[in-house]
Scaffold this motif. Structure first.
Motif, PDB file in Angstrom:
ATOM      1  N   ILE A 443       0.815  -1.215   0.000  1.00  0.00           N
ATOM      2  CA  ILE A 443       0.000   0.000   0.000  1.00  0.00           C
ATOM      3  C   ILE A 443       0.852   1.270   0.000  1.00  0.00           C
ATOM      4  O   ILE A 443       0.316   2.367  -0.071  1.00  0.00           O
ATOM      5  CB  ILE A 443      -0.941   0.027   1.225  1.00  0.00           C
ATOM      6  N   ILE A 444       2.169   1.144   0.080  1.00  0.00           N
ATOM      7  CA  ILE A 444       3.046   2.318   0.150  1.00  0.00           C
ATOM      8  C   ILE A 444       3.820   2.440  -1.156  1.00  0.00           C
ATOM      9  O   ILE A 444       4.616   1.554  -1.502  1.00  0.00           O
ATOM     10  CB  ILE A 444       4.018   2.214   1.338  1.00  0.00           C
ATOM     11  N   PRO A 445       3.612   3.519  -1.926  1.00  0.00           N
ATOM     12  CA  PRO A 445       4.351   3.715  -3.187  1.00  0.00           C
ATOM     13  C   PRO A 445       5.774   4.199  -2.910  1.00  0.00           C
ATOM     14  O   PRO A 445       6.073   5.392  -2.982  1.00  0.00           O
ATOM     15  CB  PRO A 445       3.505   4.765  -3.920  1.00  0.00           C
ATOM     16  N   VAL A 446       6.660   3.283  -2.589  1.00  0.00           N
ATOM     17  CA  VAL A 446       8.007   3.633  -2.132  1.00  0.00           C
ATOM     18  C   VAL A 446       8.757   4.455  -3.178  1.00  0.00           C
ATOM     19  O   VAL A 446       9.361   5.492  -2.869  1.00  0.00           O
ATOM     20  CB  VAL A 446       8.793   2.353  -1.778  1.00  0.00           C
ATOM     21  N   THR A 447       8.738   4.015  -4.425  1.00  0.00           N
ATOM     22  CA  THR A 447       9.506   4.703  -5.473  1.00  0.00           C
ATOM     23  C   THR A 447       9.039   6.143  -5.648  1.00  0.00           C
ATOM     24  O   THR A 447       9.858   7.069  -5.755  1.00  0.00           O
ATOM     25  CB  THR A 447       9.381   3.944  -6.807  1.00  0.00           C
ATOM     26  N   ARG A 448       7.738   6.351  -5.655  1.00  0.00           N
ATOM     27  CA  ARG A 448       7.211   7.713  -5.830  1.00  0.00           C
ATOM     28  C   ARG A 448       7.546   8.593  -4.633  1.00  0.00           C
ATOM     29  O   ARG A 448       7.882   9.773  -4.785  1.00  0.00           O
ATOM     30  CB  ARG A 448       5.702   7.664  -6.044  1.00  0.00           C
ATOM     31  N   LEU A 449       7.461   8.030  -3.435  1.00  0.00           N
ATOM     32  CA  LEU A 449       7.737   8.827  -2.244  1.00  0.00           C
ATOM     33  C   LEU A 449       9.208   9.228  -2.166  1.00  0.00           C
ATOM     34  O   LEU A 449       9.544  10.309  -1.677  1.00  0.00           O
ATOM     35  CB  LEU A 449       7.334   8.062  -0.996  1.00  0.00           C
ATOM     36  N   LYS A 450      10.101   8.369  -2.645  1.00  0.00           N
ATOM     37  CA  LYS A 450      11.525   8.712  -2.616  1.00  0.00           C
ATOM     38  C   LYS A 450      11.825   9.910  -3.514  1.00  0.00           C
ATOM     39  O   LYS A 450      12.729  10.692  -3.224  1.00  0.00           O
ATOM     40  CB  LYS A 450      12.359   7.504  -3.047  1.00  0.00           C
ATOM     41  N   ALA A 451      11.074  10.039  -4.598  1.00  0.00           N
ATOM     42  CA  ALA A 451      11.312  11.152  -5.529  1.00  0.00           C
ATOM     43  C   ALA A 451      10.469  12.378  -5.216  1.00  0.00           C
ATOM     44  O   ALA A 451      10.662  13.433  -5.817  1.00  0.00           O
ATOM     45  CB  ALA A 451      11.024  10.694  -6.961  1.00  0.00           C
ATOM     46  N   LEU A 452       9.552  12.263  -4.254  1.00  0.00           N
ATOM     47  CA  LEU A 452       8.581  13.332  -4.003  1.00  0.00           C
ATOM     48  C   LEU A 452       9.189  14.459  -3.175  1.00  0.00           C
ATOM     49  O   LEU A 452       9.772  14.231  -2.117  1.00  0.00           O
ATOM     50  CB  LEU A 452       7.365  12.762  -3.285  1.00  0.00           C
ATOM     51  N   ASP A 453       9.053  15.676  -3.680  1.00  0.00           N
ATOM     52  CA  ASP A 453       9.407  16.891  -2.937  1.00  0.00           C
ATOM     53  C   ASP A 453       8.117  17.688  -2.809  1.00  0.00           C
ATOM     54  O   ASP A 453       7.679  18.345  -3.749  1.00  0.00           O
ATOM     55  CB  ASP A 453      10.481  17.674  -3.696  1.00  0.00           C
ATOM     56  N   LEU A 454       7.496  17.631  -1.621  1.00  0.00           N
ATOM     57  CA  LEU A 454       6.122  18.121  -1.463  1.00  0.00           C
ATOM     58  C   LEU A 454       5.978  18.977  -0.218  1.00  0.00           C
ATOM     59  O   LEU A 454       6.535  18.672   0.836  1.00  0.00           O
ATOM     60  CB  LEU A 454       5.153  16.931  -1.360  1.00  0.00           C
ATOM     61  N   GLN A 455       5.219  20.052  -0.375  1.00  0.00           N
ATOM     62  CA  GLN A 455       4.717  20.828   0.750  1.00  0.00           C
ATOM     63  C   GLN A 455       3.233  21.051   0.477  1.00  0.00           C
ATOM     64  O   GLN A 455       2.869  21.714  -0.494  1.00  0.00           O
ATOM     65  CB  GLN A 455       5.444  22.166   0.884  1.00  0.00           C
ATOM     66  N   ALA A 456       2.382  20.463   1.332  1.00  0.00           N
ATOM     67  CA  ALA A 456       0.947  20.507   1.097  1.00  0.00           C
ATOM     68  C   ALA A 456       0.222  21.091   2.299  1.00  0.00           C
ATOM     69  O   ALA A 456       0.526  20.747   3.442  1.00  0.00           O
ATOM     70  CB  ALA A 456       0.409  19.110   0.794  1.00  0.00           C
ATOM     71  N   GLY A 502       2.595  12.621  12.390  1.00  0.00           N
ATOM     72  CA  GLY A 502       3.456  11.448  12.307  1.00  0.00           C
ATOM     73  C   GLY A 502       4.415  11.546  11.145  1.00  0.00           C
ATOM     74  O   GLY A 502       4.657  12.629  10.593  1.00  0.00           O
ATOM     75  N   SER A 503       4.958  10.410  10.755  1.00  0.00           N
ATOM     76  CA  SER A 503       5.933  10.387   9.675  1.00  0.00           C
ATOM     77  C   SER A 503       5.931   9.017   9.010  1.00  0.00           C
ATOM     78  O   SER A 503       5.508   8.012   9.602  1.00  0.00           O
ATOM     79  CB  SER A 503       7.337  10.700  10.206  1.00  0.00           C
ATOM     80  N   LEU A 504       6.411   9.003   7.768  1.00  0.00           N
ATOM     81  CA  LEU A 504       6.599   7.768   7.010  1.00  0.00           C
ATOM     82  C   LEU A 504       7.946   7.866   6.319  1.00  0.00           C
ATOM     83  O   LEU A 504       8.148   8.716   5.448  1.00  0.00           O
ATOM     84  CB  LEU A 504       5.478   7.581   5.988  1.00  0.00           C
ATOM     85  N   ASP A 505       8.870   7.007   6.703  1.00  0.00           N
ATOM     86  CA  ASP A 505      10.240   7.031   6.191  1.00  0.00           C
ATOM     87  C   ASP A 505      10.433   5.821   5.284  1.00  0.00           C
ATOM     88  O   ASP A 505      10.426   4.679   5.752  1.00  0.00           O
ATOM     89  CB  ASP A 505      11.235   6.996   7.349  1.00  0.00           C
ATOM     90  N   VAL A 506      10.598   6.076   3.970  1.00  0.00           N
ATOM     91  CA  VAL A 506      10.767   4.974   3.018  1.00  0.00           C
ATOM     92  C   VAL A 506      12.228   4.782   2.634  1.00  0.00           C
ATOM     93  O   VAL A 506      12.535   4.015   1.718  1.00  0.00           O
ATOM     94  CB  VAL A 506       9.915   5.215   1.748  1.00  0.00           C
ATOM     95  N   ARG A 507      13.148   5.440   3.330  1.00  0.00           N
ATOM     96  CA  ARG A 507      14.569   5.280   3.020  1.00  0.00           C
ATOM     97  C   ARG A 507      15.119   3.930   3.472  1.00  0.00           C
ATOM     98  O   ARG A 507      15.966   3.364   2.785  1.00  0.00           O
ATOM     99  CB  ARG A 507      15.365   6.430   3.650  1.00  0.00           C
ATOM    100  N   PRO A 508      14.693   3.363   4.619  1.00  0.00           N
ATOM    101  CA  PRO A 508      15.182   2.031   4.991  1.00  0.00           C
ATOM    102  C   PRO A 508      14.625   0.944   4.068  1.00  0.00           C
ATOM    103  O   PRO A 508      13.754   1.186   3.233  1.00  0.00           O
ATOM    104  CB  PRO A 508      14.660   1.858   6.424  1.00  0.00           C
ATOM    105  N   MET A 509      15.142  -0.277   4.235  1.00  0.00           N
ATOM    106  CA  MET A 509      14.649  -1.400   3.438  1.00  0.00           C
ATOM    107  C   MET A 509      13.153  -1.603   3.650  1.00  0.00           C
ATOM    108  O   MET A 509      12.408  -1.851   2.708  1.00  0.00           O
ATOM    109  CB  MET A 509      15.409  -2.679   3.812  1.00  0.00           C
ATOM    110  N   LEU A 510      12.727  -1.519   4.922  1.00  0.00           N
ATOM    111  CA  LEU A 510      11.305  -1.580   5.235  1.00  0.00           C
ATOM    112  C   LEU A 510      10.834  -0.185   5.642  1.00  0.00           C
ATOM    113  O   LEU A 510      11.453   0.434   6.512  1.00  0.00           O
ATOM    114  CB  LEU A 510      11.039  -2.563   6.374  1.00  0.00           C
ATOM    115  N   PRO A 511       9.776   0.329   5.044  1.00  0.00           N
ATOM    116  CA  PRO A 511       9.275   1.647   5.438  1.00  0.00           C
ATOM    117  C   PRO A 511       8.954   1.690   6.921  1.00  0.00           C
ATOM    118  O   PRO A 511       8.418   0.732   7.488  1.00  0.00           O
ATOM    119  CB  PRO A 511       8.019   1.817   4.575  1.00  0.00           C
TER     120      PRO A 511
END
Length: 738
Positions: A443-456, A502-511
């Motif tokens: 359910i987590i789009p890891v590839t997209r989140l790694k490239a995302l630069d967002l302020q919402a 909260g936060s979601l960190d997709v940089r590790p092997m497991l988010p």
């Protein structure tokens, strides 16, 4: 005088005939092909180019200076063996006498088979940069005397530009190729066909151009046709393209095998003196999309600044994106079928902002701003305010895997519930659930989140999310370099409110996910009903939690859940609970009286239900459950297994002195029951709530023994009276109360 005039006329006529005769003789008796070497040398000396003439030269002298070159090529003197241009034929003719007045009057100009090759080498040097430059020579030492005798250059006198007067220009089957060895990029324009009407200064000239364009990074192919009226004034540095129309088709890698048809119209103005460009009356179409607007560019000599307005007519965005090879993520059918945009534009070549945005999406309207601060970094900035938005209508159907897990768990719960409702609580405890209702789908789009630069920063008057009607919802989030930070998610819900961060960190092997939640006075039954569950309890929930988890699916996140929480439920009801049944049965056992009828269950109300939770790998320990029910108090200690949504509790119910008669004489509460803790065991699916509770027979035996000890102690008290010491009395009571 008449004779003089007649003589003068005859003389002029004679001179004209002589000139015509000389032109005829030169053009027929003089062959320029005999002087190719001299022409090449003049090209080297004057134009500083290497001219190769493989074909014949055709020419005429008067009154048109005509020239035709066949099979010719041009190279720079720096690389004379590597032509950057060649052509099959060039034909033009110029009136001789206007040239003396610096006027260029041409007939039709024709170019056949032009092939232009532009190349930038690994050092960044372009072959076109050497055009017109003298050949490189070896450095020589110049004597002072020579240097002194070199005359100082004088500034050129201000010259007037040549006046152009061309009947037409035709280019057939031309090709332009650009190659950059530094980055490997290539660009080509093939099958170029260009035709114009008469070309004059400050006069509209009809122009038509067709070409096939191509690139290799990414691989793209575009067929295009341009039509319009070109008007230019070189003195004022002002250029106009009126009634411009561009149509074409594009295909290639960015379109994922799809084809896009496009068209554009409008009036284009470029004023180099003012360093501005404008595109007015703009009309653009691309497949199903239709747009109107205007654009203006300032500071052409510096970093261009873009401004303007854009209006996109209502379109089915999902179908449009699919038609250009960029389908939306899996969504419910009919999503984004009505999208309309009106906005102001501002930006630079590397950024774009949509200000004063009015965005209509299906039945919702948003206002605010969307900007891409850096195209290369995909830096997205969103500030939107919506009226109403139903997020549920965009949710896709559950995957087969998720549906299968949900169905299996639902069947298990229904089986346990049927057993719990049978025999008024005389059945054994429900089995602990084993089926998980959590999906293992990612359910987590890891590839997209790694490239995302967002302020919402997004707010809603009313947001519907998982069937929950949230008022005054606010979402603030920041994402950069694979770390998504939820700064605020809050709103009002059923007269209560909630807030989360909260936060979601997709940089590790497991988010890695972390969430802090605060819920105040929200009806818990409404929340459970919105998730399709039957609520076992009602009441106003106040919850504070701080949890973490890891993984990219619901199942993985739940299994790794750790953290703490505290909760309070006020003014609620235990729905379909059988507490009265269990109490009546337990009291009848202690009274040693059989029940004359089965006690009827009801929904016992409570003032407060509270406790704390400690999460360890998906299991929540609750050691301090307290429920305040009129006439009794309830204490509990147990676990909630979130992995299978099951519970296992030991409950103690203390009767606090309510001695009112029960419907059945066997259930009458005497003074001996005051302060006695009746034990219950609750085990099974979490959805069953109190329906999964049974009288703890082992614990009840201990209570009965204690009560028997209390009765013996009372009799000892009566018989012994004051005849023995208090120490002996207590010792004897303790002997029977063990």
């Amino acid at each position: 005088m008449k004779a003089f005039g007649k003589i003068l006329g005859l003389v002029l006529l004679g001179l004209l005939l002589i000139i015509v005769a000389l032109g005829f003789a030169l053009s027929h008796l003089f062959d320029p092909n005999d002087y190719k070497d001299e022409i090449r040398q003049i090209a080297r000396d004057k134009a500083h180019i290497e001219l190769t003439l493989n074909g014949d030269i055709g020419w005429s002298l008067f009154p048109w200076l005509g020239l035709e070159l066949h099979d010719a090529s041009v190279a720079t003197l720096a690389q004379p063996t590597q032509p950057f241009a060649d052509l099959q034929m060039l034909g033009l003719s110029v009136r001789v006498l206007p040239l003396l007045r610096k006027e260029v009057q041409m007939s039709d100009v024709r170019v056949e088979g032009l092939n232009l090759r532009l190349n930038r080498d690994k050092d960044g040097h372009g072959n076109w940069q050497d055009i017109g430059k003298p050949a490189p020579v070896a450095a020589t030492t110049q004597t002072p005397a020579t240097a002194e005798t070199t005359p100082a250059s004088k500034p050129d006198s201000v010259s007037q530009p040549l006046k152009l007067d061309i009947d037409s220009l035709t280019v057939n089957n031309a090709r332009v190729e650009y190659n950059d060895e530094q980055n490997g990029k290539q660009f080509s324009a093939e099958s170029i066909q260009l035709s114009t009407g008469p070309i004059h200064e400050a006069t509209s000239t009809p122009v038509k151009l067709t070409a096939f364009l191509g690139t290799n990074q990414p691989v793209m192919r575009v067929k295009t046709e341009v039509d319009g009226k070109l008007r230019f004034d070189r003195v004022l540095k002002r250029y106009q393209f009126d009634d411009m129309k561009v149509v074409g088709e594009a295909s290639g890698e960015p379109l994922q095998g799809k084809t896009m048809t496009f068209a554009a119209q409008g009036q284009i103005l470029v004023d180099l003196a003012a360093n501005i460009a404008e595109w007015s009356g703009l009309k653009i179409s691309a497949n199903q999309m239709r747009a109107l607007g205007e654009l203006k560019v300032n500071e052409l000599d510096k970093t261009p600044q873009i401004s303007g307005g854009l209006s996109i007519a209502q379109l089915d965005l999902a179908k449009f994106l699919d038609s250009i090879g960029h389908p939306l993520p899996n969504m419910a059918p009919g999503s984004l079928s009505k999208v309309e945009v009106v906005t102001r534009l501002s930006g630079t070549p590397n950024s774009m902002a949509f200000d004063e945005l009015n965005l209509k999406v299906d039945d919702s309207t948003f206002t605010g701003r969307i900007a891409v601060e850096d195209f290369a970094k995909q830096a997205l900035r969103i500030q939107l305010k919506g009226d109403t938005f139903n997020a549920d209508r965009y949710m896709p159907a559950k995957s087969e895997q998720a549906s299968g897990a949900t169905a299996a768990r639902k069947a298990e719960v229904q089986s346990s519930e049927a057993g719990a409702l049978a025999a008024s609580g005389d059945t054994p405890l429900p089995d602990a659930p084993t089926k998980s209702g959590w999906s293992t789908a990612k359910i987590i789009p890891v590839t997209r989140l790694k490239a995302l630069d967002l302020q919402a920063d997004i707010s809603f008057g009313q947001l519907t999310l998982t069937q929950l009607p949230i008022q005054n919802a606010v979402l603030k989030a920041v994402s950069k370099d694979g770390l998504l930070t939820l700064q605020n998610l809050s709103g009002n819900l059923y007269k209560g409110n909630f807030a989360a961060n909260g936060s979601l960190d997709v940089r590790p092997m497991l988010p890695m996910a972390a969430l802090q939640t605060r819920i105040t006075d929200v009806p818990v039954d409404k929340i459970l009903q919105s998730q399709g569950q039957k609520p076992p309890v009602t009441g106003l929930l106040t919850l504070n939690s701080n949890v973490t988890g890891s993984g990219d699916s619901q199942s993985a996140l739940i299994q790794s859940l750790n953290g703490t929480a505290s909760f309070v439920l006020n003014d609620g009801v235990l729905l379909n609970a059988n507490i009265e049944q269990q109490l009546c049965k337990g009291i009848s056992v202690l009274n040693r009286k059989p029940l004359t009828s089965a006690p009827q269950g009801k929904d016992p109300p409570f003032k407060e239900l509270k406790g704390s939770l400690v999460f360890r790998n998906g299991v929540a320990s609750n050691p301090d459950l307290i429920v305040r029910i009129p006439g009794m108090s309830v204490k509990g200690d147990g676990d909630i297994d979130l992995r299978v949504l099951g519970m296992d509790y030991r409950i103690g119910i203390v009767i606090e002195g309510d001695t009112r008669a029960m419907p059945d004489p066997a259930c009458q509460v005497g003074k001996n029951f005051v302060g006695i803790e009746l034990p219950l065991r609750c085990r099974g699916p979490l959805e069953l709530g109190a329906k999964a509770c049974r009288l703890d027979k082992d614990g009840l035996g201990k209570v009965a023994a204690k009560m028997a000890g209390n009765k013996i102690s009372e009799k000892l008290e009566e018989k012994l009276g004051d005849k023995v010491s208090p120490e002996l009395k207590n010792a004897l009571k303790g002997l029977f109360n063990r």
